[in-house]
Every structure is written in C-alpha cells, then in structure tokens.
Design a protein around this motif. Sequence first.
Motif, short mmCIF file in Angstrom:
data_model
loop_
_atom_site.label_atom_id
_atom_site.label_comp_id
_atom_site.label_asym_id
_atom_site.label_seq_id
_atom_site.Cartn_x
_atom_site.Cartn_y
_atom_site.Cartn_z
N GLU A 41 0.79 -1.16 -0.05
CA GLU A 41 0.03 -0.34 0.08
C GLU A 41 1.17 0.98 0.09
O GLU A 41 1.51 1.41 1.34
N PRO A 43 1.94 5.51 -1.78
CA PRO A 43 0.66 6.72 -2.46
C PRO A 43 1.26 6.27 -3.60
O PRO A 43 2.01 7.26 -4.02
N THR A 63 -3.55 5.25 -1.10
CA THR A 63 -2.67 3.98 -0.66
C THR A 63 -3.35 2.53 -1.03
O THR A 63 -3.21 1.30 -0.91
N GLY B 51 3.50 7.85 -7.46
CA GLY B 51 2.99 9.00 -6.22
C GLY B 51 1.49 9.54 -7.12
O GLY B 51 1.05 8.08 -7.72
N GLU B 339 -3.32 11.85 3.61
CA GLU B 339 -3.80 10.70 2.66
C GLU B 339 -3.00 9.66 1.83
O GLU B 339 -2.93 8.94 1.83
N LEU B 340 -2.06 11.22 1.79
CA LEU B 340 -0.36 10.75 1.01
C LEU B 340 0.39 10.20 2.35
O LEU B 340 0.92 9.08 1.81
N GLY B 342 -0.82 7.59 3.74
CA GLY B 342 -0.94 6.65 4.75
C GLY B 342 -0.32 4.91 4.30
O GLY B 342 0.50 5.53 4.56
N GLY B 343 -1.11 4.06 4.38
CA GLY B 343 -0.32 2.71 4.04
C GLY B 343 0.77 2.99 4.86
O GLY B 343 1.38 3.41 6.11
N PRO B 344 1.40 1.42 5.74
CA PRO B 344 2.78 0.94 5.86
C PRO B 344 3.54 1.63 5.93
O PRO B 344 4.27 2.26 6.80
N PHE B 345 3.66 2.23 5.25
CA PHE B 345 5.02 3.33 4.81
C PHE B 345 4.82 4.78 5.24
O PHE B 345 5.73 5.58 6.01
#
Lengths: 171, 366
Positions: A41, A43, A63, B51, B339-340, B342-345
């Motif tokens: 996930e 971006p 994501t 991106g 929002e950018l 987000g995710g595990p990173f």
Amino acid sequence: MEKGLETTGIPSMEELEKTPGFPSSKRLMEGPVAVIECLQEIPCDPCETACPLGAIEVGKPITNLPELDEDKCTGCGICIPLCPGLAIFVIDYTYSEDEALVTFPYEFLPLPEEDSLVNATDRSGRPLTKGRIVKVLARKQFDRTVVVSIAVLKKYAQRVRGIVLNRGKGE
Amino acid sequence: MLTTDVVVVGGGSAGLAAAIESSKAGAEVLLIDENARPGGQLFKQIHKFFGSRRHYAGIRGFEIGRRLLEEAHKNEVEIKLNTIIFGILGNKIGIVEDKTHAKWLKAKTIIFSCGASEKLISFPGWTLPGVMGAGAAQTIINLHRVLPGSRFLMIGSGNVGLVVSYQILQAGAEVVAIIEALPKIGGYGIHASKIRRAGVQIAVSHTIKEAYGKDKVEAVTIGALDKNMNLVPGSEKRFKVDVICLAVGLKPNIELPLMAGCETMFLANLGGQVPIHDENMETTVEGIYVAGDCAGIEEVSTAIESGRLAGIAVAEKLGYLTKNEAYDVKVNLREVLDELRGGPFGMQRKYAKQQLIRRAAHLKGV
Ligand SMILES: Cc1cc2nc3c(=O)[nH]c(=O)nc-3n(C[C@H](O)[C@H](O)[C@H](O)COP(=O)(O)OP(=O)(O)OC[C@H]3O[C@@H](n4cnc5c(N)ncnc54)[C@H](O)[C@@H]3O)c2cc1C
Ligand code: SF4
Ligand code: SF4
C-alpha cells in the motif's frame, strides 16, 4: 533465506495470488490480460487513469492496492509503460498452441531485436528459458519505457518477467 | 536594504510550490537556490516518479521540475540562482551571489525548503576514493554524464539505494549487490522487484566490513549480521568493486533554521533532527516556515503539498489572503497530506508529523 517481497524483492506466488491486481487462472486461460504485481500500500495511482477501459481501480485513499477488473481488461498493454513502478505485465496464454506471450516494460539499451532468440529471465533476473522477441514497441507517449513481448513455452509464462540485459561485458 | 515579503530558501519541489502559492496570492516572492537551475532533487531524477497523478506521478523527475518552474515563471516568482544562503540574523538573510559577492537581504517572512543531505556510515577504508553517497553518484552519472566506475556495491535498500542502482545499470555499469543491515528491504517492493528482475541481488541482514585498495577502492568484504546486528563469524565474502555507494538515509538540512533560532526535535521516521512546525508549517520562530524534506524526509508529492501549505499560510500572515480565503485551501491541503501519509510506509511519518505539530502547539502555548 526467507521468501517473499520484503526480504528478497521477489513476490512469491502466494503473495501475488492474494493481490487484487492478479487475474484468476480461469481468466488467464481465456486470452491476454494484465497482471499487476503491485503488492504494497503505497501512495501511487497513475495506473488507474492509464487504462482507457477503466479496468484498474485505486480509488481513495490513494494507498489502496490497484484492483483489476479482469472482465473489463482486454490485455491491450497500454498501462504497462505508464506504471512508474514497472509493475504491470500482460500474459496471453492463447498466443499459440504451445507458447504464451509475456509482455513487459523495458528501460535498457540496446533494445532487443524483433524475431531474435534471447534468454528469458525470471523475477530474479536468472535465465529460465529461451524465448522469441515478438514485438518491441517504442512510442513517444510511453516516454522512453519500451514495451517488449516475448513468446515462451506456456509452462514458463507465469515466471518469465524479462530478458538478460544485452550489453558488452565491462572489463 | 530591500525588504521582500517572502524569501524562499531552496528551489526544489517544495520551494517552487511554496513560491507559486504566495506569489499567486499577491505576495512579492524571491526564491533563492545555490544551483545553476532550480528543481533541487528533481533535475537528476531520470526515473518516472511514483505518487499521485495530481502530483505528476508517472512523469520523469526532471520533467516535473520543468513544469513547476514554468508555473513559477508564469506566476512572476523572482528566482535568484547560483546564490548560496550562508546565514540568518533575525530577519536578515546573508547571501553570496555568483560565488563572489556577499550581501544581506531583509524579508518579512522566510520559508526554508532547503532539502536534505545524505547520511554516511564509516568503516575501515571508507576514506578511499570510490566511496561516495548514492546521491553523489547519481549527480555524477545523470547530470555530468560520467560513470565513476564499472562495478558498484550499493549499501542500503531504501528507495534511494534501489532507484540509484537501477540508474547505474541503465548507465551501463554493473551493480554487484545491494546490501541491507536490517532483515527487511527498506524501500518499496516495486523498486526492489525491478532491480531484481535486472539481475541484481539484494542481501538483507548484511553489512560492509572493510573496503580495500591502494589509491582507490578495489575490493570489499561484506558479512552477514545476526539478530543482534553482530557480524556472523565466517560469513565474510570478499569481491572486486570499484565504487561503494552509501544510501543509508537522508537527514533534513536544519543548519539555517537552527541559525534562525528554530527549535528542533528528534524523529527517526523523518530523518533525525527536524524543525518543529505547526499545522501551517510555521516553526517556533514567528514568520519562519519550513517545507519539503527540510521539514522531514518524505516524497515529492508531500514536498509539493507542504510547500503549498506554507505558501498559503505565509500569504495569509502577510494579509494577502483573508482568514476565510486561506481556511478552505489549507484544510484541503492537510487532507491531501494526510491521505498521502497512509499505508504501512506512510503511517510512521504521519504519526511523527503529528508529534511535531503537538510539540509546536505546546511550545506556542496554543
Ligand atoms: C534517488 C532518489 C529518488 C527519489 N525518487 C522519488 C520518487 O520516485 N517519488 C517521490 O515522490 N520522491 C522521490 N524522491 C524524493 C524526492 O526527490 C524528495 O522528497 C523531494 O525532491 C524533496 O524536495 P525538496 O524541495 O524538499 O528538496 P530538494 O529537492 O532537495 O531542494 C532543496 C534545494 O535547496 C537548495 N539549497 C539547500 N541549501 C541551500 C542554501 N544554503 N542556499 C541556497 N540553496 C540551498 C538545494 O541546492 C536544492 O536545490 C527521491 C529522492 C532521491 C534522492
Ligand atoms: S491491459 Fe489494457 S485493458 Fe487491461 S488494464 Fe491495462 S490498459 Fe486496461
Ligand atoms: S501505477 Fe504501478 S506502482 Fe503505482 S499503484 Fe499502479 S501498479 Fe502500483
């Protein structure tokens, strides 16, 4: 050593089959279809608008993993050079009696020649089998990412993801 | 002495975006960069950026730089190149023009978007010519078009290590291996996979032991690390290389913010010491803002949005935008940033940014 994307950089078959960008084996047998090997996930979302048929969805949040609508996808390959991660491939199991066509993005010079026999490599870059370069597509709108199609025996189609880099050995 | 509304220090993606927004709102903006052309990191990035489409993803880095620059010109941002900022004294900014003339400028507000520097590690042999930062190698190869060697070892598997390795291959040299001390690859799987497909090995839980050579790097020994990060005896391997690239992380360039009196805080997930800033990107010193990698190591999309946010906030502070006009734009930009991240990173960075903002609120007594 442990297997899998996080430790080796190579997604395992189990990891791939779990992602929403991976088509079902039924769909794979029916003709050309995109295989999206994007498992984390992050971006990123250019693939979503790349597909003219709306077969890829990222949605919100950005994501989300890209999801393939395998019924909408015709395997046209337009999304391949537009994914900055070079993570999209197209596989066509109906290419010939015993061969499948694997189409992948390529960004090295010199380019392979059409109709030449080359070493097809797996996800670790290791030569796996011989394949015949069927098409080398360079378009201005692809912005220097070339799309290469190679015919290999069907049993290798799910493992072949590139070719041996064609270059003179450095000293 | 000239007093400018806004001086933007550093013309990378964050600085350009900030300058564009302030200028659009009506402020007089001067953007200063030490390089011969603006764009910062972008001009040596020949790969297509991942991106969001909104932030030019799928486009090669140098092209993103060109587009931002065009927008800056269109919005009448004044750009001063080949100019180094050497110091800050209150609202005075010390600059050296054309590498010769030193002088002072005055600004009502300052935005620091001066990017980041490469971190280094030391090991026996690390002073030999041929040991260099991955970013340095990238500049030499992509901007100056010189290959510094033919067999590279890359240390570090973050996105920088992975992307630069790929570009070394594209330039025609060999990458013998990428080694990573942690048991996991640091960068994105997509970047790791494409470098693996090109035949480069990534060895996690490995480190460099020593570099050898008479006048320059000729060989290297690497070894495996156990769970406690100790070298496993007998695991050493020696092979020939002529360049060793270090891609062991970036850290924000905080020297100028420090001179200006901005307080910092240590946040590993943002690259180390980071200037404390509030939700308007304003530091602990009124009128001084930060954006982009200088405010914590992230990505181009976040650099652009944080730059915009700083640009809008500055325009508001100077009275070019009313509170109401600025409000909606800022809320929207913050949502995009959220929002950018987000995710595990991204989550860890989101959390670290929240810590910065809480700390700023505490210090400012809000
Ligand atoms: C190899 C690599 C690959 C990357 N790939 C991606 C990617 O695919 N996608 C993505 O989103 N991000 C990527 N990034 C990250 C991205 O490039 C950065 O996050 C982003 O460029 C930061 O922008 P910035 O404006 O904050 O800093 P910078 O672009 O570094 O700009 C800072 C500028 O300030 C100038 N400056 C500094 N100090 C002074 C001074 N004292 N006086 C005058 N000028 C000064 C510098 O010269 C520079 O021009 C990558 C980074 C690297 C290194
Ligand atoms: S192969 Fe064509 S139809 Fe299928 S997802 Fe890609 S662009 Fe869409
Ligand atoms: S564009 Fe490529 S890397 Fe980005 S989300 Fe889509 S498939 Fe993944």
